[in-house]
Design a protein around this motif. Sequence first.
Motif, short mmCIF file in Angstrom:
data_model
loop_
_atom_site.label_atom_id
_atom_site.label_comp_id
_atom_site.label_asym_id
_atom_site.label_seq_id
_atom_site.Cartn_x
_atom_site.Cartn_y
_atom_site.Cartn_z
N GLU A 37 49.75 46.06 59.08
CA GLU A 37 49.47 47.15 58.14
C GLU A 37 50.40 47.17 56.94
O GLU A 37 50.15 47.87 55.97
N GLU A 82 41.10 66.19 51.76
CA GLU A 82 42.03 65.27 52.43
C GLU A 82 41.88 63.91 51.78
O GLU A 82 40.76 63.50 51.42
N LEU A 84 42.72 59.78 52.40
CA LEU A 84 43.18 58.73 53.33
C LEU A 84 43.52 57.45 52.59
O LEU A 84 43.60 56.37 53.19
N THR A 87 42.95 53.35 53.41
CA THR A 87 42.62 53.10 54.82
C THR A 87 41.54 52.02 54.93
O THR A 87 40.65 51.93 54.08
N THR A 113 41.10 65.88 59.08
CA THR A 113 42.42 66.49 58.98
C THR A 113 43.24 66.19 60.23
O THR A 113 42.82 66.46 61.35
N GLY A 114 44.41 65.57 60.02
CA GLY A 114 45.28 65.21 61.14
C GLY A 114 44.91 63.93 61.85
O GLY A 114 45.57 63.55 62.82
N MET A 115 43.89 63.22 61.39
CA MET A 115 43.45 61.98 62.02
C MET A 115 44.53 60.89 61.92
O MET A 115 45.14 60.72 60.88
N GLN A 116 44.71 60.15 63.00
CA GLN A 116 45.62 59.01 62.99
C GLN A 116 44.87 57.71 62.80
O GLN A 116 45.40 56.74 62.23
N ARG A 117 43.64 57.64 63.29
CA ARG A 117 42.80 56.45 63.14
C ARG A 117 41.36 56.89 62.90
O ARG A 117 40.94 57.94 63.38
N ASP A 123 33.24 58.96 63.27
CA ASP A 123 33.84 59.69 62.15
C ASP A 123 33.07 59.42 60.85
O ASP A 123 32.50 58.34 60.68
#
Length: 217
Positions: A37, A82, A84, A87, A113-117, A123
């Motif tokens: 990453e 939001e 990202l 990504t 909101t608050g998603m890590q992946r 999604d």
Amino acid sequence: MTVKIAIAQIQLEAGQRIVLDRIGWQEFEDILEDLGEHRHSHIAYFKGVLEFRMPLPKHERHKMLVSNLLVVLLNELGLEWESLGSTTFKNRRMQAAIEPDDCYYIQNYRAVTGMQRIDLDVDPVPDLAIEVDLTSQTQVSAYEALGVAEIWRIRNDRLEINLLQDGKYVSSATGNIFSSLPIVEGISLFLERSGDLPMSALCREFRAWCCEKGIKQ
């Protein structure tokens, strides 16, 4: 293993791009894992064609300027959002993947909101992506396959809005999210002036422009 070693050894300079053909999906996944990453290049993948691109400073400045102007606009309208960023959005079934220059969830901000992946099987894709076409063109086929509804493309220091209609992108004077506002006019005006003023001043003046146009909560 040979492919992974070759990919890991690729060193792109700013403004350069490389395109690899006949890359299977599992190879693509292995390449992403091998690279990790912490890289500066962006990728696009569609049906076996993998592209790497390394942005120029002008590319990054235009991206940040348009992103900041969009945030000013969203905040002036009191809309939740939001981002990202770049990504990696990928869908094996569609054989497509993209890393936008920047991206925003506006209608669907609650979903991430608050998603890590992100898993595109469950999604949503971003509501709006930002792309700067400077040393390479946006991989619209990947965006079409993933179903991103709106792309803001910066081309020749002007904004172009592309909307997804019946699976293909068409140019539009207005966007889905700001359908009644002169967004192309406003963003393009400040892109044209971006060589004369710092980004902070451009954002302040854009906020004043929004007020002149009656753009507020």
